[in-house]
Write an enzyme that holds these catalytic residues in place. Structure first.
Site, PDB file in Angstrom:
ATOM      1  N   CYS A   1      17.297  40.206  20.970  1.00 33.72           N
ATOM      2  CA  CYS A   1      16.620  41.509  20.888  1.00 33.72           C
ATOM      3  C   CYS A   1      16.231  42.024  22.267  1.00 33.72           C
ATOM      4  O   CYS A   1      16.292  43.215  22.543  1.00 33.72           O
ATOM      5  CB  CYS A   1      15.364  41.395  20.019  1.00 33.72           C
ATOM      6  N   SER A   2      15.804  41.098  23.131  1.00 34.84           N
ATOM      7  CA  SER A   2      15.344  41.499  24.455  1.00 34.84           C
ATOM      8  C   SER A   2      16.482  41.986  25.329  1.00 34.84           C
ATOM      9  O   SER A   2      16.248  42.535  26.403  1.00 34.84           O
ATOM     10  CB  SER A   2      14.611  40.328  25.134  1.00 34.84           C
TER      11      SER A   2
END
Lengths: 207, 224
Positions: A100-101
């Protein structure tokens, strides 16, 4: 005689132990992906079941409307774009996790592609607003609204059928046209990042 | 005498602990570099080691094919077949904000290579770690990158080169048995000038005429 505590061989062993401890403390956490967020801030959940929910919408359906708080302090709804913009809902499982990052910062570089196709993005996770705020700041900022589906917990994710049993959403994309109709769905393997190329092809089809 | 030996032992312990700390920090210096996306599994290939002879996948743009000396439409390219004796290989990702910040500096570095007459001896190439062909194209178009960028969607090449953070630079020098790593660094460069100065100092690269790029059998993946 040298006192026991100052015995050189014991000291060497102590020093060695200290060195090993330091090296262990500073060792990187397990995981696999590059992230703009420092590794010590990333929680790596390991490899998860690729998809663990059942869709409740399909291509051709009217997309469920929603109103969610954003990290900008305002609210964002799907209906506010009706008749004006196509909307890409990008659900990601959780802040401070590896894939996600790295996913949303790529959408910064691709901004022109979305804008060329008259499309806005809404990023959604089931984290609360303060958590999302800190995470997005750490990522360096994003051009699109980031919304919190924290309370009632995961309600929007559940409406679309992408809420997993552990209370996080899938890594999922819903492309919705100006009439509010879902034109493309990708409930992606949660462990991998969706290719922008596939999404770009779907954007072209909106015209 | 006893006091002297005790003091000596204490000093030895302190020195040992300090060295251990410094050594440990130095080993992780790259991982903690500013302006870089981190990779928890980063294990850079060590300086002095032979660099893997990677086979990089196409398709290639016409400009890239010319630069690499391969036929238009070639499907792959072997790194060892690059013409230059020094290679600056940047591992990047279009998803990495630091690589996005680094884009203009990469282009400026390649311009400097030409301005210093190094185009025949130093070549830049990029590897988009985990990036598809389309994603690499976004990066190329956004920053008007004028050197070859390879895609690596399945992370195959990335894994072979140590799953490094991005941007990561491998500086390679040609030896009798292929390329050897002579320097490496994680994170954005401080300036293209200083970066290229360092590359020249480490590799001894000097101005040299550009070698004619000849589409030939190498494009088919034959070893030299």
């Amino acid at each position: 005689m040298i006192p026991n505590a100052l015995n050189p061989s014991k000291m060497c062993r102590a020093g060695l132990l200290l060195a090993i401890l330091l090296a262990a403390l500073l060792a990187p956490a397990p995981g696999f992906c590059q992230s703009p967020v420092p590794p010590e801030l990333i929680y790596n959940p390991g490899t998860l079941k690729p998809v663990d929910s059942t869709l409740r919408v399909a291509v051709g359906d009217k997309a469920p409307d929603f109103s969610l708080p954003t990290i900008a302090g305002s609210r964002v709804s799907l209906s506010q774009y009706a008749g004006k913009k196509n909307v890409l809902l990008t659900f990601v499982p959780a802040a401070w996790t590896p894939i996600c990052s790295g996913q949303w910062p790529g959408y910064n570089l691709a901004r022109e592609i979305f804008e060329k196709h008259d499309t806005v993005l809404i990023g959604i996770t089931c984290d609360n607003v303060p958590t999302l705020h800190a995470w997005v700041k750490e990522m360096g900022g994003l051009w699109f609204p980031v919304a919190s589906d924290f309370w009632p917990h995961g309600a929007v994710s559940a409406a679309y059928g992408v809420l997993r049993p552990e209370g996080v959403s899938e890594r999922a994309l819903f492309l919705i046209d100006k009439k509010g109709v879902i034109r493309f769905i990708d409930v992606h393997d949660i462990n991998t990042r969706p290719d922008l190329g596939t999404l770009a092809e779907e954007l072209v089809k909106l015209q | 005498m006893k006091f002297f030996r005790s003091t000596l032992a204490m000093a030895a312990l302190t020195l040992f602990a300090a060295l251990a700390l410094i050594s440990s920090l130095a080993g992780h210096d790259a991982a903690w570099a500013a302006n870089a996306s981190q990779s928890p599994e980063m294990r850079p290939l060590p300086v002095g080691q032979a660099f893997p002879d990677l086979v990089l996948q196409g398709p290639f743009t016409p400009q890239e094919a010319t630069q690499l000396g391969i036929k238009p439409g070639a499907k792959s390219f072997r790194l060892a077949d690059i013409k230059a004796d020094t290679v600056i290989l940047v591992v990047f990702s279009m998803y990495c904000p630091f690589c996005q910040k680094e884009g203009p500096a990469l282009v400026e570095t390649n311009t400097l290579i030409r301005e210093r007459g190094l185009a025949g001896s130093v070549a830049m190439v990029g590897l988009g770690a985990g990036n598809s062909e389309f994603e690499v194209a976004i990066y190329r178009d956004k920053f008007k990158v004028d050197f070859p960028l390879f895609h690596d969607k399945d992370f195959a090449a990335y894994k072979a080169m140590g799953q490094v953070g991005t941007p990561f630079y491998y500086i390679l020098s040609r030896g009798p048995n292929g390329f050897t790593i002579v320097d490496e660094s994680l994170g954005c460069m401080t300036s293209p000038q200083a970066f290229l100065d360092s590359v020249q100092a480490k590799t001894g690269a000097k101005p040299s005429p550009v070698q004619e790029a000849k589409p030939d059998a190498k494009a088919k993946g034959k070893k030299k």
